[in-house]
Motif scaffolding. Structure first.
Motif, PDB file in Angstrom:
ATOM      1  N   HIS A 218       0.662  -1.311   0.312  1.00  0.00           N
ATOM      2  CA  HIS A 218      -0.054   0.390   0.219  1.00  0.00           C
ATOM      3  C   HIS A 218       0.935   1.011   0.082  1.00  0.00           C
ATOM      4  CE1 HIS A 218      -4.235   2.218   2.196  1.00  0.00           C
ATOM      5  NE2 HIS A 218      -3.863   2.607   1.348  1.00  0.00           N
ATOM      6  N   HIS A 222       1.493   4.526  -2.476  1.00  0.00           N
ATOM      7  CA  HIS A 222       1.088   5.777  -2.667  1.00  0.00           C
ATOM      8  C   HIS A 222       2.731   6.603  -3.085  1.00  0.00           C
ATOM      9  CE1 HIS A 222      -2.357   6.695  -0.228  1.00  0.00           C
ATOM     10  NE2 HIS A 222      -2.505   5.296  -0.696  1.00  0.00           N
ATOM     11  N   HIS A 231      -3.831   3.695  -8.144  1.00  0.00           N
ATOM     12  CA  HIS A 231      -4.336   3.655  -6.698  1.00  0.00           C
ATOM     13  C   HIS A 231      -5.585   5.048  -6.230  1.00  0.00           C
ATOM     14  CE1 HIS A 231      -5.258   2.319  -2.066  1.00  0.00           C
ATOM     15  NE2 HIS A 231      -4.669   3.271  -1.808  1.00  0.00           N
ATOM     16  N   HIS A 235      -8.741   6.744  -3.875  1.00  0.00           N
ATOM     17  CA  HIS A 235      -9.246   8.177  -3.150  1.00  0.00           C
ATOM     18  C   HIS A 235      -9.775   8.830  -4.293  1.00  0.00           C
ATOM     19  CE1 HIS A 235      -5.686   7.084  -0.368  1.00  0.00           C
ATOM     20  NE2 HIS A 235      -5.817   6.354  -0.475  1.00  0.00           N
ATOM     21  N   HIS A 312      -7.208   8.254   6.412  1.00  0.00           N
ATOM     22  CA  HIS A 312      -6.228   7.280   5.389  1.00  0.00           C
ATOM     23  C   HIS A 312      -6.886   8.276   3.637  1.00  0.00           C
ATOM     24  CE1 HIS A 312      -2.993   5.295   2.610  1.00  0.00           C
ATOM     25  NE2 HIS A 312      -4.555   4.831   2.033  1.00  0.00           N
TER      26      HIS A 312
END
Ligand SMILES: [Zn+2]
Length: 376
Positions: A218, A222, A231, A235, A312
């Motif tokens: 993960h 990022h 990813h 988000h 997050h």
């Protein structure tokens, strides 16, 4: 047609009528899908679920019958309370189509299974169960004032549909490469030792092992710009709720499942512990995205809570690149990325580049040129 004179204020009547119409329409679609599952089980019903459905056929027929009746009643209520009849009529028509396809007396699932099948049953049942659990939960403990059908829900439902209907395809895409390329690393005597432990202990071991791997995967998603572009889809929701949890690029899903499955495959846990983990984590993953104000004092530093994961997803500066853990939030404490202040985040989404809102636009987004990464 004259509208019924319900003893309700006009605004409330319109509000309830709209909700009934949309909910009835969605439930009606699920009922028709369920009928198709009974009619074409060899193509549409996941192989893992088939034996379970046959064993509890009466229960599933009952659920279907009740759902059809509820769909019809919601549609009728909507038609009687609103000037715009479209949603209500669609719900009533879907209920009638489901009745014509077999209703609660739908044929049992006796066809011979094929090697590969779609998980339409998984989609319909999981949406029903999650909706019944999380919509009331978000009404009771709502964090932000927002509608059930908030902007972007259709896109998230498409993600939910693809990941559920394609569940077997996604599993095969992960299992086969791992089994082909890593079988040399399997030590049978070691695996027998692992699988002989109590199932509850294996459950916690799986949680720990997968969380440790997922944390770094993960974090890489990022920090590595081209990975971030995949990813960023996860988000991109500007509103957090239970359905937003399903928004993920299929490459993001595949890489994460692959990374999680490698240690489980090598260590050789008992299937009961693995299934237990999958059921638990699939509920938990939805819960931490839900629009609920649960804070879990003290425990929030041990396991991931809605508050932990909302941070997050924030685009507030203080929360960028924090709280990577899937379940065990203390992993973020250990690696210095935990962030849970006294207040909640004020907004969600990416900070610079906002991926498009359409499903296909989101699938294509990582393959287009982006000059800078959103968090770069
Ligand atoms: Zn993330």
């Amino acid at each position: 047609m004259a509208l019924l004179e319900f003893p309700l204020a006009p605004a409330l009547r319109i509000n309830l009528g709209k909700r009934a119409g949309v909910t009835g329409g969605l439930l009606g679609v699920l009922c028709v899908f369920a009928e198709f599952c009974f009619l074409f089980p060899h193509v549409l019903v996941s192989n893992d679920g088939r034996a379970f459905y046959v064993e509890h056929l009466g229960v599933f027929r009952g659920i279907l019958q009740v759902s059809i009746v509820v769909t019809f009643l919601l549609g009728a209520f909507s038609v009687l309370t609103l000037r715009s009849k479209a949603h209500g009529v669609i719900a009533m028509v879907l209920a009638m189509v489901a009745m014509l396809l077999g209703g609660g007396e739908a044929e049992p699932l006796t066809h011979t299974p094929r090697a590969m099948s779609a998980g339409l049953d998984f989609f319909a049942l999981d949406l029903l169960v999650l909706g019944l659990v999380f919509i009331p939960m978000e009404r009771l403990w709502g964090l932000h004032e927002q509608r059930i059908f908030r902007p972007g829900w259709q896109t998230d439902l498409k993600h939910f549909f693809v990941s559920h209907v394609g569940v077997q395809l996604i599993s095969f895409a992960v299992l086969i490469p791992v089994q082909v390329f890593l079988s040399w690393a399997v030590r049978m005597d070691f695996q027998q030792h692992v699988a002989a432990q109590p199932v509850w202990l294996q459950f916690f071991e799986i949680l720990l092992v997968i969380d440790l791997v997922s944390y770094w995967v993960h974090r890489a998603f990022h920090k590595v710009p081209w990975l971030w572009n995949f990813h960023a889809i996860h988000h991109s929701p500007l509103h957090m709720d239970w359905l937003a949890s399903s928004r993920s690029h299929v490459v993001d899903v595949l890489v994460n499942r692959f990374a999680g499955f490698v240690p489980v495959f090598l260590l050789g846990f008992h299937p009961s512990a693995i299934y237990g983990y999958l059921v638990f984590v699939s509920f938990h993953a939805v819960y931490i995205h839900a629009n609920v104000n649960h804070r879990w004092p003290y425990l929030r530093w041990v396991f991931a809570t809605p508050e932990f994961h909302h941070w997050h997803h924030t685009s507030d500066e203080e929360g960028i690149d924090k709280n990577f853990a899937v379940f065990l939030s203390f992993i973020d404490v250990i690696f210095g990325t935990a962030h849970q202040p006294a207040h909640w985040p004020s907004r969600y989404g990416t900070t610079q580049f906002q991926p498009p809102e359409t499903y296909l636009g989101q699938l294509a987004y990582p393959f287009k040129r982006h000059e800078k990464t959103p968090y770069g």
